[in-house]
Every structure is written in structure tokens, then in C-alpha cells.
Design a protein around this motif. Structure first.
Motif, short mmCIF file in Angstrom:
data_model
loop_
_atom_site.label_atom_id
_atom_site.label_comp_id
_atom_site.label_asym_id
_atom_site.label_seq_id
_atom_site.Cartn_x
_atom_site.Cartn_y
_atom_site.Cartn_z
N ALA A 66 -3.41 -7.97 -0.25
CA ALA A 66 -3.11 -9.27 0.36
C ALA A 66 -4.33 -10.17 0.45
O ALA A 66 -4.23 -11.31 0.91
CB ALA A 66 -2.52 -9.05 1.76
N GLY A 67 -5.51 -9.67 0.04
CA GLY A 67 -6.73 -10.46 0.11
C GLY A 67 -7.29 -10.58 1.52
O GLY A 67 -8.01 -11.53 1.83
N LEU A 68 -6.98 -9.63 2.37
CA LEU A 68 -7.40 -9.69 3.77
C LEU A 68 -8.53 -8.72 4.13
O LEU A 68 -8.88 -8.60 5.29
CB LEU A 68 -6.20 -9.40 4.69
N LEU A 69 -9.07 -8.03 3.13
CA LEU A 69 -10.09 -7.01 3.41
C LEU A 69 -11.28 -7.23 2.48
O LEU A 69 -11.12 -7.40 1.28
CB LEU A 69 -9.50 -5.62 3.17
N ASP A 70 -12.48 -7.23 3.07
CA ASP A 70 -13.67 -7.38 2.22
C ASP A 70 -14.15 -6.00 1.75
O ASP A 70 -13.54 -4.97 2.06
CB ASP A 70 -14.78 -8.15 2.96
N GLY A 71 -15.25 -5.97 1.03
CA GLY A 71 -15.78 -4.72 0.48
C GLY A 71 -16.24 -3.73 1.52
O GLY A 71 -16.38 -2.54 1.24
N ASP A 72 -16.51 -4.21 2.74
CA ASP A 72 -16.94 -3.33 3.83
C ASP A 72 -15.78 -2.91 4.72
O ASP A 72 -15.99 -2.45 5.84
CB ASP A 72 -18.01 -4.03 4.69
N ARG A 73 -14.55 -3.08 4.25
CA ARG A 73 -13.33 -2.74 4.99
C ARG A 73 -13.21 -3.52 6.29
O ARG A 73 -12.79 -3.00 7.31
CB ARG A 73 -13.24 -1.24 5.24
N GLY A 81 0.84 -1.18 0.00
CA GLY A 81 0.00 0.00 0.00
C GLY A 81 0.88 1.23 0.00
O GLY A 81 1.83 1.31 0.78
N VAL A 82 0.59 2.18 -0.88
CA VAL A 82 1.46 3.35 -1.04
C VAL A 82 0.63 4.62 -1.16
O VAL A 82 -0.34 4.68 -1.91
CB VAL A 82 2.35 3.22 -2.29
N VAL A 83 1.04 5.64 -0.42
CA VAL A 83 0.57 7.01 -0.62
C VAL A 83 1.84 7.83 -0.72
O VAL A 83 2.61 7.92 0.23
CB VAL A 83 -0.30 7.49 0.56
N SER A 84 2.09 8.40 -1.90
CA SER A 84 3.37 9.08 -2.12
C SER A 84 3.19 10.31 -3.02
O SER A 84 2.14 10.45 -3.66
CB SER A 84 4.36 8.12 -2.77
N PRO A 85 4.21 11.15 -3.11
CA PRO A 85 4.13 12.31 -3.99
C PRO A 85 4.02 11.96 -5.48
O PRO A 85 3.61 12.80 -6.27
CB PRO A 85 5.44 13.05 -3.72
#
Length: 193
Positions: free
Chosen positions: A88-95, A11-15
Motif C-alpha cells: 500500500a506504500g505505507l511502510l519505509d525501508g526501516d519498517r 499481505g499473505v502467508v499461506s501453505p
């Protein structure tokens, strides 16, 4: 017992981009994230350029009330974590976490300083409007571990949780500590950011 650790999500948040794919595309295309500063007035400063994260809408990742209460570094941590968990496949659509025991899932989040934006705003409010106008959220949300705490709340992660602050080595330090937590058996899954 010897345990190994592997990276399963990014996961990345960058300039140069929001998201691992956008960031990678910008890097291999040679696009720079350096531009004029837009987040504050640079009049009177010698330097007027920086690597800012542009076009980031925190409400896409967090409830708007939580966005108002937290510093920008926490917004970035929640957004990057969400992407890493989805990747990674660890989160569903409802977070919500799937296929993970939240008590055996932890994190180590690195930061250079924590919520400096909130600290700066709080000092300004104190000086201009007085102590009664300073947000009660100032102290808990400017601390270096406020991002890791909010990430845990957002995604229901209840395992080991800490923040590391070690200057330029912070990112590597966080990933190394996360790996050591898995190898040492204290957790099965760790976020290292």
C-alpha cells in the motif's frame, strides 16, 4: 457524511506461498499446499497431512527475541501486515509507517483460536517441569488478540485495535469490521486480516 473503504494493500502467508504474488502464482498454477505434516510427530495420528506454511523464517519480519516470545500465528500476522503495508506504500525501508497518522490507523485481526502452539507448549512444560518453568509470556501471547497487539507494536499503529473469533467466517468478519470502522469515521486506515 458517507465514507467509502477500498483495499490498497495485500499481505499473505499461506501453505501455497509467502507473499501475495507467490500465493497467486501457486493458485493459478494449481499447486497444492497440502503435504506431510512436518511441525510435529504424527505417529499415532490417523491424519498425517495438512496445509502447513513451509520455509517461513519469522526472524525476517521480527526481532529474534520477539520471535521466541510469540506464537506462530503472531509471526504470520506481523509478516502479512508488513507485506500489506509495503504493498500500500505505507511502510519505509526501516519498517516505519509513512503517510499515515498512527492514531487514525487501526486493525481488526481474525483468528481461529490465537496462540494454541504456546498454550500446548505451556501445558506440556507445566506437566513435565512444573509451574515455575512455565513462561511468563504464556498468557498474554496465547490470547486471540496477541497478534493484533504485536502488529500494532511492530508498526506503530495506535488506532482502534481488536481481534475477532468467528470460526470459518473470521477472515470476512475481520475485513467487514475494518471497513465499518472506516465508514463509521473511527479511523482513516484499517488493517483487516
Amino acid at each position: 457524511m458517507s465514507r467509502r473503504a477500498v483495499v490498497t494493500g495485500l499481505g499473505v502467508v499461506s501453505p501455497v506461498g509467502i507473499g501475495a504474488d507467490a500465493t497467486w502464482d501457486a493458485l493459478v498454477s494449481g499447486r497444492s499446499g497440502i503435504a506431510d505434516i512436518t511441525l510435529f510427530d504424527t505417529t499415532g495420528f490417523d491424519v498425517r497431512i495438512a496445509g502447513e506454511v513451509k520455509d517461513f523464517d519469522a526472524t525476517a519480519y521480527m526481532d529474534s527475541r520477539d520471535v521466541r516470545r510469540h506464537d506462530r500465528n503472531t509471526h504470520f500476522a506481523v509478516a502479512a501486515t508488513g507485506e500489506a503495508l509495503r504493498h500500500a506504500g505505507l511502510l519505509d525501508g526501516d519498517r516505519r509507517l509513512v503517510d499515515a497518522d498512527p492514531d487514525r490507523f487501526g486493525m481488526v485481526v481474525g483468528t481461529g483460536i490465537g496462540g494454541i502452539g504456546m498454550m500446548s507448549d505451556g501445558i506440556k512444560t507445566l506437566l513435565e517441569r512444573g509451574p515455575g518453568r512455565v513462561s511468563p509470556f504464556l498468557l498474554p501471547h496465547m490470547l486471540p488478540d496477541s497478534a493484533s497487539g504485536q502488529v500494532a507494536i511492530e508498526y506503530g499503529i495506535r488506532g482502534p485495535n481488536m481481534a475477532v473469533v468467528s470460526a470459518c467466517a473470521t477472515g470476512g468478519h475481520a475485513i467487514g469490521e475494518a471497513m465499518e470502522t472506516i465508514v463509521g469515521g473511527q479511523a482513516d486506515l484499517m488493517l483487516g486480516a
